[in-house]
Scaffold this motif. Structure first.
Motif, PDB file in Angstrom:
ATOM      1  N   PRO A  44      22.408 -15.297  10.119  1.00 25.09           N
ATOM      2  CA  PRO A  44      22.236 -16.596  10.777  1.00 25.09           C
ATOM      3  C   PRO A  44      21.631 -16.498  12.171  1.00 25.09           C
ATOM      4  CG  PRO A  44      24.405 -16.435   9.743  1.00 25.09           C
ATOM      5  CD  PRO A  44      23.796 -15.075   9.678  1.00 25.09           C
ATOM      6  N   ASP A  45      21.727 -15.318  12.827  1.00 26.86           N
ATOM      7  CA  ASP A  45      21.162 -15.192  14.171  1.00 26.86           C
ATOM      8  C   ASP A  45      19.634 -15.203  14.156  1.00 26.86           C
ATOM      9  OD1 ASP A  45      21.258 -12.712  12.846  1.00 26.86           O
ATOM     10  OD2 ASP A  45      21.372 -11.571  14.703  1.00 26.86           O
ATOM     11  N   ARG A 103      19.858 -24.086   6.688  1.00 25.86           N
ATOM     12  CA  ARG A 103      18.834 -23.237   7.314  1.00 25.86           C
ATOM     13  C   ARG A 103      17.627 -23.155   6.405  1.00 25.86           C
ATOM     14  NH1 ARG A 103      20.207 -17.812   7.465  1.00 25.86           N
ATOM     15  NH2 ARG A 103      18.716 -17.510   9.164  1.00 25.86           N
ATOM     16  N   PRO A 148      20.696 -20.231   1.688  1.00 28.44           N
ATOM     17  CA  PRO A 148      21.449 -20.604   2.889  1.00 28.44           C
ATOM     18  C   PRO A 148      21.632 -22.117   2.989  1.00 28.44           C
ATOM     19  CG  PRO A 148      19.170 -20.113   3.450  1.00 28.44           C
ATOM     20  CD  PRO A 148      19.332 -19.781   1.991  1.00 28.44           C
ATOM     21  N   PRO A 178      17.744 -21.388  12.817  1.00 25.88           N
ATOM     22  CA  PRO A 178      17.858 -22.428  11.788  1.00 25.88           C
ATOM     23  C   PRO A 178      16.599 -22.601  10.940  1.00 25.88           C
ATOM     24  CG  PRO A 178      17.488 -23.426  13.928  1.00 25.88           C
ATOM     25  CD  PRO A 178      17.674 -21.956  14.179  1.00 25.88           C
TER      26      PRO A 178
END
Length: 402
Positions: free
Chosen positions: A255-256, A217, A214, A259
């Motif tokens: 992504p939820d 993140r 990612p 980070p």
């Protein structure tokens, strides 16, 4: 639902219905198939398949059109025919490292969704390296670990993240407890994996070279140390299973999850003596399975394809407690259910297949996890089926000014 597979003769094909867990999955399918759904059973032994079909018809007399298909893990053409005939394949035939790859290859090539019960990290990593790209191209969703490995942890973490503030770093730990005995399939799969530590590491390295990372993140899993958990009042034993790998891959894809995501994984024990015994036993087992004679002797203790009685399963339970922290909030959730190794595993596997076949899921393809491929739809299905996802406590930190 893939337009490419919608017109196929069957919605779901079950391979392995003549085994112990496969039979439970078949019975669950018979009781929970939606009206008009098209089911087939696949295997090598026609007489055994006939017997399973007769038993299913006693459960649901509307299933008078169950088809029986020939399939053999050593016959790639038969597996290709099965994969091309259906939208979703369920397989309970393991150890998957020994028998699983030809069916994964057939489903990836045919654009057919696939679910299994594997808890074998080497198998999962090798299948990613060999077949993920093909499945992405054809639209197939290859979803491993759709039983007690690893749905309670994977979806339990998803459920917990949803209780925390969005867009903040989160740290979670999962703690599993159960009074279940190990299943024959799990034992034999575990013996095979423990006897191949170098191959496991090589498969993991091969996957890391191909797997995208990612951007912007951080996602990590940690191996914790044995300690007492004040929140749960239990001792924590680091648990080297496939579950943290599955959770991490869900976090990479979603992504939820925030980070900066960290997860650690444990078994829970009430007494410190249990912790010491578990650690010592793990070391002895790891040494023993390196010796073929000892490995075979251990495997004979619980033969594959056998399981406990219905009465014993009715007395069995599991819990997975997850403590999540993020954005100044702490939440304690719990996933709980009945017998994890057989009853609930068959339920989770079957609901996963039905979810892929009939629900409006997020668009995805390739080798994916349950949280990625089905997420909230599977959470809802399993809750309706009696597996609980519960918030035990949720609190916001109180800051006292100076």
């Amino acid at each position: 639902m893939s337009p490419r597979t919608h017109s196929r003769p069957f919605d779901v094909v079950l391979l392995g219905a003549t085994g112990f867990t496969g039979a439970l999955a078949a019975e669950y399918l018979a009781a929970h198939l939606p009206p008009g759904a098209r089911l087939a059973l696949a295997g090598r032994n026609q007489a055994k398949l006939d017997a399973v079909r007769d038993r299913l018809l006693r459960i649901n007399q509307q299933l008078d059109d169950i088809a029986l298909l020939h399939a053999d893990s050593s016959d790639e053409q038969s597996l290709a025919r099965v994969a091309e005939s259906t939208r979703v394949v369920i397989t309970t035939v393991g150890p998957y490292l020994e028998y699983g790859e030809p069916l994964v290859a057939a489903c990836a090539a045919a654009g057919t969704d696939y679910v299994d019960l594997t808890g074998e990290p080497e198998f999962v990593d090798r299948m990613y390296v060999e077949h993920h790209a093909t499945a992405e191209r054809t639209g197939a969703r290859i979803v491993h670990a759709c039983g007690f490995d690893s749905i309670p942890h994977d979806l339990g973490v998803l459920f917990t993240v949803q209780q925390l503030p969005a867009g903040v770093p989160v740290t979670l730990r999962g703690v599993v407890r159960t009074n279940a005995t190990i299943s024959g399939g799990t034992l034999h799969s575990g013996l095979g994996q423990l006897s191949r530590p170098r191959a496991m590491l090589q498969a993991a390295a091969g996957r890391r070279r191909l797997e995208p990372r990612p951007r912007g993140r951080q996602v990590r899993t940690r191996i914790g140390r044995p300690r007492r958990d004040r929140t749960l009042g239990t001792w924590l034993i680091p648990l080297p299973t496939i579950d943290p790998d599955v959770v991490r891959r869900s976090a990479l894809a979603r992504p939820d999850y925030g980070p900066d995501f960290t997860y650690s994984h444990y078994a829970g024990a009430r007494r410190v003596a249990t912790v010491a015994g578990a650690l010592a036993g793990s070391a002895v087992a790891l040494a023993a399975v390196q010796v073929p004679l000892l490995r075979r002797a251990i495997g004979r203790r619980i033969p594959q394809g056998e399981g406990p009685s219905a009465e014993r399963r009715d007395r069995t339970w599991f819990t997975v407690d997850i403590i999540g922290e993020g954005g100044g909030q702490t939440v304690h959730t719990q996933v709980s259910g009945a017998d994890p190794g057989y009853t609930e595993t068959a339920k989770m596997l079957t609901e996963s297949a039905l979810c892929l076949a009939f629900d409006d899921n997020p668009p995805t393809a390739g080798q994916v996890t349950t949280a990625t491929a089905m997420g909230e739809n599977l959470l809802r299905r399993l809750g309706d089926a009696g597996i609980s996802f519960t918030v035990i406590t949720s609190q916001t930190a109180t800051h006292v000014g100076r």
